[in-house]
Motif scaffolding. Sequence first.
Motif, PDB file in Angstrom:
ATOM      1  N   GLN A   1      36.861 -19.908 -13.362  1.00 57.13           N
ATOM      2  CA  GLN A   1      38.215 -20.238 -13.103  1.00 57.13           C
ATOM      3  C   GLN A   1      38.642 -20.624 -12.073  1.00 57.13           C
ATOM      4  O   GLN A   1      39.679 -21.263 -11.916  1.00 57.13           O
TER       5      GLN A   1
ATOM      6  N   TYR B   1      49.213  -7.440  -9.748  1.00 58.33           N
ATOM      7  CA  TYR B   1      48.744  -8.606  -9.114  1.00 58.33           C
ATOM      8  C   TYR B   1      47.470  -8.989 -10.084  1.00 58.33           C
ATOM      9  O   TYR B   1      47.268  -9.905  -9.737  1.00 58.33           O
ATOM     10  N   TYR B   2      47.093  -8.180 -10.935  1.00 55.28           N
ATOM     11  CA  TYR B   2      46.002  -8.320 -11.795  1.00 55.28           C
ATOM     12  C   TYR B   2      46.106  -8.271 -13.274  1.00 55.28           C
ATOM     13  O   TYR B   2      45.605  -9.033 -13.976  1.00 55.28           O
ATOM     14  N   ILE B   3      47.107  -7.460 -13.588  1.00 56.21           N
ATOM     15  CA  ILE B   3      47.264  -7.295 -15.142  1.00 56.21           C
ATOM     16  C   ILE B   3      48.743  -7.165 -15.662  1.00 56.21           C
ATOM     17  O   ILE B   3      49.725  -6.829 -14.621  1.00 56.21           O
TER      18      ILE B   3
ATOM     19  N   LEU C   1      49.616  -3.584 -20.079  1.00 55.80           N
ATOM     20  CA  LEU C   1      48.061  -3.304 -20.161  1.00 55.80           C
ATOM     21  C   LEU C   1      48.005  -2.369 -19.094  1.00 55.80           C
ATOM     22  O   LEU C   1      47.127  -1.464 -18.909  1.00 55.80           O
TER      23      LEU C   1
ATOM     24  N   GLN D   1      49.801 -13.103 -19.601  1.00 56.88           N
ATOM     25  CA  GLN D   1      49.924 -12.532 -21.075  1.00 56.88           C
ATOM     26  C   GLN D   1      49.182 -10.958 -20.776  1.00 56.88           C
ATOM     27  O   GLN D   1      49.755  -9.753 -21.281  1.00 56.88           O
ATOM     28  N   CYS D   2      47.964 -11.026 -20.413  1.00 57.02           N
ATOM     29  CA  CYS D   2      47.085  -9.724 -20.265  1.00 57.02           C
ATOM     30  C   CYS D   2      46.782  -9.334 -18.969  1.00 57.02           C
ATOM     31  O   CYS D   2      47.096  -8.603 -18.254  1.00 57.02           O
ATOM     32  N   CYS D   3      45.967 -10.621 -18.129  1.00 55.33           N
ATOM     33  CA  CYS D   3      45.587 -10.247 -16.945  1.00 55.33           C
ATOM     34  C   CYS D   3      45.373 -11.769 -16.384  1.00 55.33           C
ATOM     35  O   CYS D   3      45.843 -12.874 -17.237  1.00 55.33           O
ATOM     36  N   THR D   4      45.088 -11.881 -15.051  1.00 54.08           N
ATOM     37  CA  THR D   4      44.858 -13.041 -14.175  1.00 54.08           C
ATOM     38  C   THR D   4      44.262 -14.207 -14.990  1.00 54.08           C
ATOM     39  O   THR D   4      44.330 -15.288 -14.676  1.00 54.08           O
ATOM     40  N   ALA D   5      43.116 -13.817 -15.836  1.00 50.50           N
ATOM     41  CA  ALA D   5      42.546 -14.703 -16.274  1.00 50.50           C
ATOM     42  C   ALA D   5      43.088 -15.684 -17.369  1.00 50.50           C
ATOM     43  O   ALA D   5      42.803 -16.955 -17.582  1.00 50.50           O
ATOM     44  N   ASP D   6      44.058 -15.073 -17.997  1.00 53.93           N
ATOM     45  CA  ASP D   6      44.990 -16.025 -18.830  1.00 53.93           C
ATOM     46  C   ASP D   6      46.478 -16.547 -18.159  1.00 53.93           C
ATOM     47  O   ASP D   6      47.089 -16.915 -18.958  1.00 53.93           O
TER      48      ASP D   6
ATOM     49  N   VAL E   1      46.551 -19.056 -24.340  1.00 51.14           N
ATOM     50  CA  VAL E   1      45.993 -20.262 -23.512  1.00 51.14           C
ATOM     51  C   VAL E   1      45.822 -21.406 -24.480  1.00 51.14           C
ATOM     52  O   VAL E   1      46.041 -22.500 -24.287  1.00 51.14           O
TER      53      VAL E   1
ATOM     54  N   TYR F   1      54.283 -12.469 -10.455  1.00 54.44           N
ATOM     55  CA  TYR F   1      54.073 -13.201 -12.078  1.00 54.44           C
ATOM     56  C   TYR F   1      55.244 -13.093 -12.784  1.00 54.44           C
ATOM     57  O   TYR F   1      56.011 -12.156 -12.531  1.00 54.44           O
TER      58      TYR F   1
ATOM     59  N   GLU G   1      41.249  -5.412 -16.742  1.00 57.26           N
ATOM     60  CA  GLU G   1      41.634  -5.358 -18.353  1.00 57.26           C
ATOM     61  C   GLU G   1      40.568  -4.976 -19.083  1.00 57.26           C
ATOM     62  O   GLU G   1      40.894  -4.488 -20.076  1.00 57.26           O
TER      63      GLU G   1
ATOM     64  N   LEU H   1      38.075 -14.902 -22.404  1.00 57.24           N
ATOM     65  CA  LEU H   1      39.507 -13.944 -22.593  1.00 57.24           C
ATOM     66  C   LEU H   1      39.485 -13.009 -23.522  1.00 57.24           C
ATOM     67  O   LEU H   1      38.626 -13.026 -24.196  1.00 57.24           O
TER      68      LEU H   1
ATOM     69  N   GLY I   1      41.137  -8.927 -11.770  1.00 56.84           N
ATOM     70  CA  GLY I   1      42.231  -8.903 -13.126  1.00 56.84           C
ATOM     71  C   GLY I   1      41.213  -8.730 -14.319  1.00 56.84           C
ATOM     72  O   GLY I   1      41.587  -7.990 -15.030  1.00 56.84           O
TER      73      GLY I   1
END
Lengths: 344, 294
Positions: A243, B36-38, B42, B208-213, A282, B269, A67, A274, A63
């Motif tokens: 994470q 699944y990722y973004i 995006l 919001q953007c990718c799986t990190a957030d 977040v 998501y 991104e 991020l 991800g």
Amino acid sequence: MRRCSLSDGLLFLLDVAGLTPFRILPLLLPAAFLVVALVFWLPELTALLDNTYLGSFKASFIGILLEAMPFVLLGALLSSLLSVFIPDALISRWIPRRPVPALLFACLLGILFPVCECGMIPLVRRLIHKGMPVYVAIVFILSGPIVNPVVYGATLTAFRTHPELVYARMGLAFIVACLIGLIIYVTVRKSPLRLSIKSLNEETHRQDTRGGKLTAVFVHTADEFFEMGKYLIIGCLLTSAIQTFMVRESLAAAFDRPLGAYVFMMGLAFVLSLCSTSDAFVAATFLHTFPAGSLLAFMVLGPMLDFKNSLMLLSLFKTKFALYLFFLILACVFVGSVLMSVWL
Amino acid sequence: MSEARVIRLHYLLRAALLLAFALYIAHLAQQDTLHYYIAPKLARWVRLCPVPLALMALALAVQAFYGKGSALCDCEHRLPRSFVKSTALYSLFLFPLLLGFLLPDQALGSLAADKKGIILSNLGDGHPEASAFDTSDPYQQEFAELARQLYAQPVIPVYPAIFSETFGAIDRYKQQFEGKDIAVTGFLYRDGTHTDPASFAVSRFLVQCCTADATPFGMLVEADTTISLPNDTWVEVRGKLQIADYQGQEVIRIKAVSVTPVSAPSTPYIYTSPDSIAAWHQLLAAQEAAKMAK
């Protein structure tokens, strides 16, 4: 001068394979490892597939990488277009000579180029080589990812109920960037760059590239991509590991002291890496747990300094200067957000 | 081996890696698994990435095969010099490709929700609106309007397209919604510390953007009987809305009438909607049309 043709290229491949096996060993080794690893792991692979940790790790790793990909490519492409098409003198002519107008100019540049911080570094490196003063470049790196319309809009959406936090974010980022720019203007005299490219060299080589300028652009872009990509991938690895394994709530409880919240949120901004357009969302989830000032610190520090871009900065600048810069960023953001929290 | 040949070999390896990245992204786009990722906004840009990647690979290959020896000087000293460095560099770039191609695409689930901390109520300033679906705050108008629309339904549907907005509207007007019927779909999540098998949360990840957030949102569910379904099972929960106290916080809870396992949705998501009211009217119209067709 050797003649160049397809047969020459093929010959070279045979040459390499037949005559000097030891020399190409380092390059083939990753592939060899891969084959061995696959053969050994294949039976266990099904067990690995069930591992929810691995699945979770993959989801965040890929991800973050995907991104960043468009931004890294855009940054690399812009940087390489600059190097191939724009003469050096042009850029230094655009930049105001006196420091204060130059600082303001750098902040405005961020509004014009809303590039995420991962795309910023290759672009800035090229700009420095084209004659942009280092302190102006630093201001651009620091303010660009925050002071721009895209991030303003995203932050406003996330903090619809607290618009003052949005203005505070833009303002603090602007102040911190200019302040650090000034400090560097005053204190740093020698070039802090890790390597200096001789522009003269480039000039002569440009003519020799096969397929004209277009090929040159893409070869340069690929160079930049590999240069930055390695730091990006290491950054993604660390971030997604954190994470996957770090429990946020228990950590947050450990820092539940007045200034502890600032330390915790700044640490979180650093490790989560991020994108500046999504970090506000977040931050908004911490609205009821932490004071507004610490959220501000999170949103200003994150785009300026995090795992992946600190590695990139280390590759751009000499270690001593990079550490000095990290210290300045941390100190200014911390003090600035504590002071700002009085008004929030 | 001369310097130029080493450079040619580096270029070929790099071209191969770039091509593999381009293929991987194209593969994800074609399989429709990018989500699944973004997030979709995006994904538009990521879908374009194979084009420059492939062009870069082509340019490097052209250089490797046809480039003049003199043009192949590593004048910026960017190519790794030693055995170990080259191995490390190219292994690093191989790693995401291996991970991508070898492991199945899997959405975030209970494990990530555990680490990130699930959100059961998202009232930043902590005061729910008292008066019925009215607000003086212009930023809250959208929620008030959506709440009014939702309240008019006999059973409140929670559409994935406006999941977070629906969640927000109900959360803000908890008092008014108490006792209303609701139907919601999500994955089953049990808090590690919460041992009661009859209680869990029906959850979704907001990206919001990718799986990190990705942020997990959930509604607490209380069932009469023990639910033996494992974590991460996708379920449809029907029941009545209540207000409950969870760790000192007022949250909404569903007193479940039925908990039915369903198949996982194609898009795991949820995303924010730019205009939830317009989206709501569209969804209703689509549903009406579907009913007419039957």
